[in-house]
Design a protein around this motif. Structure first.
Motif, short mmCIF file in Angstrom:
data_model
loop_
_atom_site.label_atom_id
_atom_site.label_comp_id
_atom_site.label_asym_id
_atom_site.label_seq_id
_atom_site.Cartn_x
_atom_site.Cartn_y
_atom_site.Cartn_z
N GLY A 17 0.87 -1.30 0.15
CA GLY A 17 0.09 -0.05 0.14
C GLY A 17 0.81 1.31 0.02
N SER A 18 1.90 1.47 0.85
CA SER A 18 2.58 2.54 0.91
C SER A 18 3.38 2.86 -0.31
N SER A 19 3.67 1.86 -1.30
CA SER A 19 4.42 1.94 -2.54
C SER A 19 3.55 2.42 -3.50
N TYR A 20 2.40 1.58 -3.33
CA TYR A 20 1.19 2.23 -4.41
C TYR A 20 0.81 3.72 -4.45
N LEU A 21 0.77 4.06 -3.00
CA LEU A 21 0.57 5.50 -2.76
C LEU A 21 1.82 6.25 -3.28
N ALA A 22 2.87 5.93 -2.85
CA ALA A 22 4.05 6.43 -3.24
C ALA A 22 4.18 6.74 -4.99
N VAL A 23 3.68 5.77 -5.49
CA VAL A 23 3.90 5.91 -7.22
C VAL A 23 2.82 6.83 -7.58
N LEU B 57 -4.17 -0.93 21.64
CA LEU B 57 -4.01 0.40 21.61
C LEU B 57 -3.09 0.71 20.12
N LEU B 58 -2.23 -0.13 20.12
CA LEU B 58 -1.24 -0.14 19.01
C LEU B 58 -2.07 -0.46 17.44
N GLY B 59 -2.83 -1.28 17.62
CA GLY B 59 -3.55 -1.93 16.46
C GLY B 59 -4.73 -0.50 16.22
N GLY B 60 -5.23 0.02 17.14
CA GLY B 60 -6.33 0.98 16.95
C GLY B 60 -5.71 2.34 16.43
N GLY B 61 -4.24 2.70 16.83
CA GLY B 61 -3.98 3.74 16.36
C GLY B 61 -3.36 3.70 14.75
N ILE B 62 -2.74 2.26 14.38
CA ILE B 62 -2.35 2.28 13.11
C ILE B 62 -3.35 2.01 12.30
N GLY B 63 -4.41 1.37 12.95
CA GLY B 63 -5.70 1.16 11.70
C GLY B 63 -6.16 2.51 11.48
N PHE B 64 -6.13 3.42 12.48
CA PHE B 64 -6.95 4.91 12.23
C PHE B 64 -6.19 5.40 10.99
N LEU B 65 -4.76 5.52 11.20
CA LEU B 65 -3.79 6.12 10.10
C LEU B 65 -4.17 5.26 8.99
N SER B 66 -4.13 4.10 8.96
CA SER B 66 -4.38 3.17 7.75
C SER B 66 -5.50 3.82 6.66
N GLY B 67 -6.45 3.77 7.59
CA GLY B 67 -7.80 4.17 6.67
C GLY B 67 -7.78 5.65 6.42
N LEU B 68 -7.19 6.53 7.18
CA LEU B 68 -7.12 7.94 6.51
C LEU B 68 -5.99 7.94 5.38
N VAL B 69 -4.97 7.24 5.43
CA VAL B 69 -4.09 7.45 4.29
C VAL B 69 -4.50 6.47 3.07
N GLY B 70 -4.87 5.53 3.43
CA GLY B 70 -5.18 4.46 2.37
C GLY B 70 -4.05 3.34 2.35
N ILE B 71 -3.79 2.79 3.42
CA ILE B 71 -2.97 1.82 3.35
C ILE B 71 -3.27 0.50 4.38
#
Length: 249
Positions: free
Chosen positions: A25-31, A136-150
């Motif tokens: 996902g991060s590399s798709y976004l980067a491209v 807590l870790l999963g929730g934080g990363i999950g929110f960022l994931s949905g926000l950015v698209g990864i």
């Protein structure tokens, strides 16, 4: 579809990432960030491609009983609704690209770090009982994931390795499940506010590219050191993150 070279980029990214348990996902976004595409299309495309790439890997991990559900569930159950909330949050295109640029730079730094996970016999009871911390870790990363698209695996996997959370294989399996469920949750969030200017033919074409690359990668073991792959990817993601910040800010 204009820019046909993106098809090749996505195929290669899916091949490399699927071979080491990530969705890409991060590399798709980067491209995609290097082209003047609608930011909502960028997020939706990356999430759908994530699902296509990791679903095969998750199946293999489940079949081989590599997933410790007692440890995986606390991370994923909280991350799913948080990923949905991040996906439905209304942000401007400028804010999105600012967050994306910073996110890519942080992801690059995490990818560069060399970590040593625990062996099977060194896993402590303390790590297995840290339910609140995992949630807590999963929730934080999950929110960022949905926000950015990864899918979030690019953050979760290095952090779990730093925490010596489990063995490398178990961490890879956990990251694959995490990427899958959060990408699906993010897609539902994105579908609630689709933009009319999306190029659905382009999205479908890129999905085909990652399907091909992901299927090949998941069935082949790469001959070079995974650390080399991660660090090469880290450099590319870092350059993309800096480029996004310069281009849009």
């Amino acid at each position: 579809m204009g820019h046909w070279e993106i098809f090749l980029f996505f195929l290669i990214i899916a091949f490399v990432y699927s071979s080491v348990g990530f969705g890409g996902g991060s590399s798709y976004l980067a491209v995609l960030a290097m082209y003047s595409l609608p930011y909502q299309e960028i997020r939706l495309t990356a999430l759908i491609c994530n699902v296509i790439v990791v679903v095969g890997g998750v199946y293999i991990y489940i079949k081989n009983k590599q997933i410790d559900w007692k440890k995986v569930l606390p991370i994923t159950l909280v991350s799913v609704p948080m990923a949905y909330l991040g996906a439905i949050l209304k942000i401007s295109q400028e804010t999105f690209f600012l967050i994306l640029g910073v996110t890519l730079i942080i992801a690059a730094l995490l990818l560069w770090i060399k970590t040593d996970s625990k062996s099977d016999e060194k896993i402590s009871q303390e790590s297995k009982s840290a339910i609140f911390g995992n949630s807590l870790l999963g929730g934080g990363i999950g929110f960022l994931s949905g926000l950015v698209g990864i899918g979030g695996g690019i953050f979760l996997s290095p952090l779990l390795n730093l925490m010596k959370w489990d063995t490398p294989r178990k961490i890879a399996a956990t990251s694959s499940v995490f990427i899958l469920v959060n990408s699906i949750s993010g897609i539902f969030g994105q579908l609630s506010k689709l933009s009319v200017d999306m190029d659905y033919f382009r999205i479908a074409s890129l999905c085909l590219a990652v399907l091909i690359g992901g299927q090949i990668g998941s069935r082949m073991s790469l001959k070079w050191n995974p650390l080399v792959i991660k660090r090469m990817t880290a450099v590319l993601v870092l350059v993309a993150g800096v480029n996004v910040l310069i281009k849009y800010w």
